[in-house]
Design a protein around this motif. Structure first.
Motif, short mmCIF file in Angstrom:
data_model
loop_
_atom_site.label_atom_id
_atom_site.label_comp_id
_atom_site.label_asym_id
_atom_site.label_seq_id
_atom_site.Cartn_x
_atom_site.Cartn_y
_atom_site.Cartn_z
N THR A 116 20.69 3.47 22.06
CA THR A 116 20.92 2.51 23.21
C THR A 116 22.32 2.13 23.49
OG1 THR A 116 20.35 0.60 21.92
CG2 THR A 116 18.57 1.82 22.82
N LEU A 117 23.16 2.74 22.74
CA LEU A 117 24.64 2.35 22.67
C LEU A 117 25.03 2.43 24.23
CD1 LEU A 117 27.16 1.73 21.44
CD2 LEU A 117 27.74 4.17 21.04
N GLY A 118 25.75 1.79 24.70
CA GLY A 118 26.26 1.45 26.16
C GLY A 118 27.67 2.26 26.05
N LEU A 119 27.72 3.52 26.62
CA LEU A 119 29.05 4.37 26.64
C LEU A 119 29.96 3.77 27.69
CD1 LEU A 119 27.63 8.03 26.63
CD2 LEU A 119 28.45 6.64 24.70
N ALA A 120 29.45 3.01 28.73
CA ALA A 120 30.34 2.61 29.55
C ALA A 120 31.10 1.32 28.61
CB ALA A 120 29.77 2.12 30.87
N ALA A 121 30.25 0.48 28.16
CA ALA A 121 30.96 -0.56 27.44
C ALA A 121 31.75 -0.02 26.07
CB ALA A 121 29.72 -1.18 26.73
N ALA A 122 31.59 1.16 25.51
CA ALA A 122 32.22 1.51 24.58
C ALA A 122 33.65 1.80 25.35
CB ALA A 122 31.71 2.80 24.02
N ARG A 123 33.82 2.46 26.30
CA ARG A 123 34.85 2.79 26.91
C ARG A 123 35.79 1.71 27.63
NH1 ARG A 123 35.81 7.96 30.66
NH2 ARG A 123 37.97 7.93 31.04
N ALA A 124 35.12 0.69 27.84
CA ALA A 124 35.72 -0.67 28.34
C ALA A 124 36.25 -1.29 27.01
CB ALA A 124 34.60 -1.54 28.72
N TYR A 125 35.75 -1.28 25.99
CA TYR A 125 36.40 -1.85 24.77
C TYR A 125 37.53 -1.06 24.26
CZ TYR A 125 32.83 -5.59 23.73
OH TYR A 125 32.20 -6.63 24.00
N GLY A 126 37.70 0.32 24.47
CA GLY A 126 38.78 1.12 24.11
C GLY A 126 38.62 2.36 23.53
#
Length: 253
Positions: free
Chosen positions: A103-113
């Motif tokens: 369920t890891l959000g890839l969009a969120a991961a990219r936003a964090y860097g």
């Protein structure tokens, strides 16, 4: 039978210089000062750790993530991603793996860097998650892990030995008995929602760090996680108006 000629012990040998005790003490003192200087200490710390984003530096001993260690991050995927983003942002050669986190959000991961092109994902490793983590530890500097069950003692020992060998840092959401650092969050408040309308812009939380060794002194810092850009930043001293606690109950601004 010929007699061997005895050496002439009366002949003078080479004269060796007598060490100067004062000079030796001076050299030892100079070496000691060099080894304990702030520059030398900082070099040792940097060799044994990884950088983090600036907002997270006050939360960690030496402001960095230890190499070859397990960091337990309880109950907050955002903090997990923010911790992993620092090493990835510091060098274009750093790879990150996410194991058993479907369920890891890839969009969120990219936003964090966390760049997608340097992120390896193993969503469903099943009961072989520790083997997958051991293999990926040879290729990745950071591993994110949410195992389906707590590690058994033998799995824990094997994986920790592998991490120490490779220098890989493991960030896990599961309770880990021998974790070097333990991070938790609390007092979460969302910002941006007005009187029943608007959009959530950011979240303020208190992040706490405890652990072993130099981390026995607890540390706490107030963060925007995520901030309005989707990353992490230090929270301002004043609390913004129009806030909603994590429970969903409106708070008067």
């Amino acid at each position: 039978m010929r007699n061997a000629t005895a050496p002439d012990i009366s002949a003078p040998g080479p004269v060796l210089p007598v060490p100067d005790p004062g000079e030796e003490r001076g050299l030892r003192l100079a070496n000691l000062l060099e080894e304990t200087s702030p520059v030398a200490r900082r070099a040792r710390v940097e060799a044994a750790t990884r950088p983090v984003l600036p907002a997270l530096q006050p939360l960690l001993p030496d402001g960095r993530l230890p190499k070859g260690a397990v960091i337990e991050v309880a109950g907050d995927t955002g903090l997990l991603l923010a911790l992993a983003a620092g090493p990835a942002a510091a060098a274009p050669t750093v790879w990150t793996a996410a194991i058993a986190m479907p369920t890891l959000g890839l969009a969120a991961a990219r936003a964090y860097g966390l760049p997608w092109e340097r992120l390896l994902v193993a969503d469903t490793p099943g009961d072989r998650w520790s083997e997958v983590a051991s293999v990926l530890a040879g290729a990745c500097e950071i591993i994110l892990l949410d195992p389906p069950e707590p590690p058994r003692p033998r799995e824990l020992q094997r994986l920790e030995a592998r991490l120490r060998t490779t220098g890989t840092t493991l960030l896990t959401t599961t309770p880990w008995p021998s974790a070097t650092l333990r991070l938790t969050t609390g007092n979460a408040v969302w910002h941006g929602l007005g009187d029943g309308h608007g959009a959530l812009r950011s979240r303020t939380i208190d992040a706490h760090c405890t652990g072993r060794g130099r981390a026995t002194r607890p540390r706490t810092t107030r963060l925007l996680l995520p901030d309005e850009t989707g990353s992490v930043s230090a929270a301002p001293a004043a609390v913004a108006t129009g806030t909603v606690p994590a429970t969903g109950t409106a708070v008067a601004g």
